[in-house]
Scaffold this motif. Structure first.
Motif, mmCIF file in Angstrom:
data_model
loop_
_atom_site.group_PDB
_atom_site.id
_atom_site.type_symbol
_atom_site.label_atom_id
_atom_site.label_comp_id
_atom_site.label_asym_id
_atom_site.label_seq_id
_atom_site.Cartn_x
_atom_site.Cartn_y
_atom_site.Cartn_z
ATOM 1 N N ALA A 286 0.817 -1.206 0.000
ATOM 2 C CA ALA A 286 0.000 0.000 0.000
ATOM 3 C C ALA A 286 0.853 1.259 0.000
ATOM 4 N N GLN A 287 2.103 1.146 0.479
ATOM 5 C CA GLN A 287 3.001 2.288 0.550
ATOM 6 C C GLN A 287 4.107 2.239 -0.501
ATOM 7 N N SER A 288 3.938 1.376 -1.480
ATOM 8 C CA SER A 288 4.948 1.268 -2.528
ATOM 9 C C SER A 288 5.113 2.593 -3.272
ATOM 10 N N ARG A 289 6.355 2.955 -3.517
ATOM 11 C CA ARG A 289 6.654 4.150 -4.308
ATOM 12 C C ARG A 289 6.783 3.798 -5.793
ATOM 13 N N HIS A 290 6.580 2.519 -6.114
ATOM 14 C CA HIS A 290 6.727 2.053 -7.494
ATOM 15 C C HIS A 290 5.516 1.201 -7.876
ATOM 16 N N GLN A 291 4.331 1.701 -7.565
ATOM 17 C CA GLN A 291 3.128 0.903 -7.762
ATOM 18 C C GLN A 291 2.864 0.571 -9.225
ATOM 19 N N ALA A 292 3.197 1.473 -10.127
ATOM 20 C CA ALA A 292 2.949 1.195 -11.547
ATOM 21 C C ALA A 292 3.757 -0.016 -12.006
ATOM 22 N N CYS A 293 5.024 -0.077 -11.614
ATOM 23 C CA CYS A 293 5.863 -1.230 -11.962
ATOM 24 C C CYS A 293 5.379 -2.484 -11.230
ATOM 25 N N ALA A 294 5.012 -2.319 -9.954
ATOM 26 C CA ALA A 294 4.558 -3.452 -9.155
ATOM 27 C C ALA A 294 3.306 -4.078 -9.757
ATOM 28 N N LYS A 295 2.372 -3.237 -10.172
ATOM 29 C CA LYS A 295 1.140 -3.743 -10.774
ATOM 30 C C LYS A 295 1.426 -4.464 -12.084
ATOM 31 N N GLN A 296 2.363 -3.956 -12.845
ATOM 32 C CA GLN A 296 2.707 -4.632 -14.099
ATOM 33 C C GLN A 296 3.251 -6.029 -13.830
ATOM 34 N N PHE A 297 4.043 -6.159 -12.762
ATOM 35 C CA PHE A 297 4.589 -7.471 -12.434
ATOM 36 C C PHE A 297 3.466 -8.428 -12.032
ATOM 37 N N VAL A 298 2.551 -7.987 -11.177
ATOM 38 C CA VAL A 298 1.429 -8.831 -10.768
ATOM 39 C C VAL A 298 0.584 -9.226 -11.976
ATOM 40 N N ASN A 299 0.280 -8.264 -12.827
ATOM 41 C CA ASN A 299 -0.506 -8.569 -14.029
ATOM 42 C C ASN A 299 0.185 -9.620 -14.893
ATOM 43 N N TRP A 300 1.502 -9.515 -14.995
ATOM 44 C CA TRP A 300 2.273 -10.473 -15.802
ATOM 45 C C TRP A 300 2.238 -11.859 -15.173
ATOM 46 N N VAL A 301 2.398 -11.948 -13.845
ATOM 47 C CA VAL A 301 2.352 -13.242 -13.155
ATOM 48 C C VAL A 301 1.002 -13.919 -13.361
ATOM 49 N N LEU A 302 -0.064 -13.123 -13.423
ATOM 50 C CA LEU A 302 -1.409 -13.668 -13.594
ATOM 51 C C LEU A 302 -1.788 -13.890 -15.055
ATOM 52 N N SER A 303 -0.814 -13.755 -15.936
ATOM 53 C CA SER A 303 -1.051 -14.006 -17.362
ATOM 54 C C SER A 303 -0.515 -15.379 -17.738
ATOM 55 N N ALA A 304 -0.959 -15.895 -18.883
ATOM 56 C CA ALA A 304 -0.448 -17.180 -19.367
ATOM 57 C C ALA A 304 1.059 -17.103 -19.598
ATOM 58 N N GLN A 305 1.553 -15.942 -19.993
ATOM 59 C CA GLN A 305 2.978 -15.765 -20.240
ATOM 60 C C GLN A 305 3.785 -15.935 -18.957
ATOM 61 N N GLY A 306 3.330 -15.285 -17.886
ATOM 62 C CA GLY A 306 4.025 -15.417 -16.612
ATOM 63 C C GLY A 306 3.897 -16.809 -16.035
ATOM 64 N N GLN A 307 2.723 -17.388 -16.124
ATOM 65 C CA GLN A 307 2.497 -18.727 -15.591
ATOM 66 C C GLN A 307 3.353 -19.768 -16.307
ATOM 67 N N SER A 308 3.609 -19.550 -17.583
ATOM 68 C CA SER A 308 4.438 -20.485 -18.343
ATOM 69 C C SER A 308 5.834 -20.589 -17.750
ATOM 70 N N VAL A 309 6.365 -19.462 -17.293
ATOM 71 C CA VAL A 309 7.691 -19.474 -16.653
ATOM 72 C C VAL A 309 7.648 -20.308 -15.383
ATOM 73 N N MET A 310 6.597 -20.148 -14.589
ATOM 74 C CA MET A 310 6.467 -20.889 -13.337
ATOM 75 C C MET A 310 6.326 -22.389 -13.584
ATOM 76 N N THR A 311 5.541 -22.779 -14.575
ATOM 77 C CA THR A 311 5.314 -24.198 -14.841
ATOM 78 C C THR A 311 6.544 -24.884 -15.438
ATOM 79 N N HIS A 312 7.474 -24.097 -16.002
ATOM 80 C CA HIS A 312 8.692 -24.672 -16.563
ATOM 81 C C HIS A 312 9.848 -24.678 -15.564
ATOM 82 N N HIS A 313 9.535 -24.422 -14.294
ATOM 83 C CA HIS A 313 10.560 -24.441 -13.242
ATOM 84 C C HIS A 313 11.041 -25.873 -13.012
#
Length: 367
Positions: A286-313
């Motif tokens: 809630a106090q992040s000074r980089h919320q725009a970047c942080a949100k982009q990371f969360v959005n990416w993790v919740l995408s098929a693209q981000g999930q693909s990286v996790m499943t290939h671990h």
């Protein structure tokens, strides 16, 4: 997603100090200057500020695949990610210590009950991720109504594992109550919630499926009377079955799949009355000074693209064996996903009694 990888909610080194530090960390989160309510509210899908790619974001994570994800995100987007990889307990202690000057932007670990505690203390940003539209039904079921945190995958907090080479004369249990029968005396092992992250959600799931704390306490007392053996975490509990010291173990199911991948002759039983869902969770400060970047990371993790990286671990890492909850994801590793009665916990309820139930378990079952 650490258990033997030290995934407890308040797991702080050295291990013999963990149980006593549990109350300290929870007290700090609850009382020591948590962020104000107003700073945690933001219903927008993005920040008015733009993301400074060179500054990027700081990620606090206890996931085995976090390094893979951070590197892939940085490569694909050009947004710098500073990763702090540690146990969930150590990360919680850092978040509490940094409450007046937070150095993290995103936090990622197993356990919606634990994440709910951070939400209750206004540490988390409430916002709507556009990637939430990617969820399967299971993902939607495990998303809190205030959108302060988002599930990224699901495992079972506890299932029954057995050694296929040492099936006892009693046969195999079908439900949790079978383990209290005399035929299963001195055959069971399970984890200590003072050390094991999945153990408390498992206990909460038992209480929810049995319609109350009192019924759950009676069940665990019956297990103790029937010779239940308590180990600290998944590794020694599972080892007791692998070596034949015990015939059955209650462990997080992802640990079972990694052991089978390593060649252990194990089988798994998902009790008919249900198993507690254990989501891995991600959230923005809630106090992040980089919320725009942080949100982009969360959005990416919740995408098929981000999930693909996790499943290939790494397939020898239990963290890889999660049930995907994002549409369009093709799992690489093999695990059971159908035929499991997955219990979605009443998270606020069980977050509110966690300290009391853990203390009761320690005093009445572990001791």
């Amino acid at each position: 997603m650490r258990d033997s990888l030290q995934q407890a909610r308040v797991l702080l080194r050295p291990q013999m100090r963990l149980f006593y530090l549990l109350g300290c960390v929870l007290a700090l989160l609850a009382a020591c200057g948590s962020p104000s309510q107003s700073s945690s509210s933001n219903s927008s899908t993005g920040s008015t500020a733009t993301c400074d790619k060179s500054t990027g974001l700081t990620l606090y994570s206890a996931q085995g695949y976090d390094s893979d994800a951070a590197k892939a995100f940085q490569k694909q987007t050009g947004i710098a990610v500073k990763l702090v990889d540690d146990s969930t307990g150590n990360l919680l202690a850092k978040i509490s210590a940094e409450r007046n000057n937070p150095r993290w932007d995103v936090v990622w670990f197993d356990g919606n009950v634990t994440m709910q505690t951070l939400d209750d203390q206004n540490y988390l940003l409430k916002w709507t991720s556009p990637s939430a539209s990617n969820y399967t039904a299971l993902g939607t079921q495990n998303t809190p109504s205030d959108h302060a945190y988002y599930p990224t995958g699901v495992t079972a907090a506890g299932a029954i594992v057995y050694n296929k080479k040492h099936i006892p004369a009693a046969g195999l249990p079908k439900d949790w109550s079978d383990l209290t029968k005399p035929a299963f005396k001195n055959l069971l092992a399970e984890n200590d919630p003072a050390y094991s992250g999945p153990a408390y959600p498992f206990i909460a799931g038992i209480a929810q499926s049995m319609k109350g704390e009192d019924q759950a306490k009676q069940f665990f007392q019956q297990l103790k009377s029937n010779g239940d053996k308590i180990f600290q975490t998944n590794d020694p509990t599972l080892n007791s079955v692998e070596t034949g010291a015990r015939e059955f173990a209650i462990i997080q199911d992802s640990a079972y799949y990694a052991a089978v991948k390593a060649g252990q002759p194990l089988g798994i039983i998902y009790p008919t009355s249900g198993v507690a869902a254990l989501p891995s969770e991600i959230a923005v400060s809630a106090q992040s000074r980089h919320q725009a970047c942080a949100k982009q990371f969360v959005n990416w993790v919740l995408s098929a693209q981000g999930q693909s990286v996790m499943t290939h671990h790494d397939p020898t890492d239990g963290d890889t064996y999660f049930i995907d909850i994002i549409n369009g994801v093709t799992p690489v590793v093999t695990r059971q996903t159908d035929g499991i009665n997955m219990i979605t916990l009443d998270v606020p309820k069980w977050a509110g009694v966690e300290t009391e139930l853990k203390q009761w378990f320690h005093d009445n079952i572990v001791q």
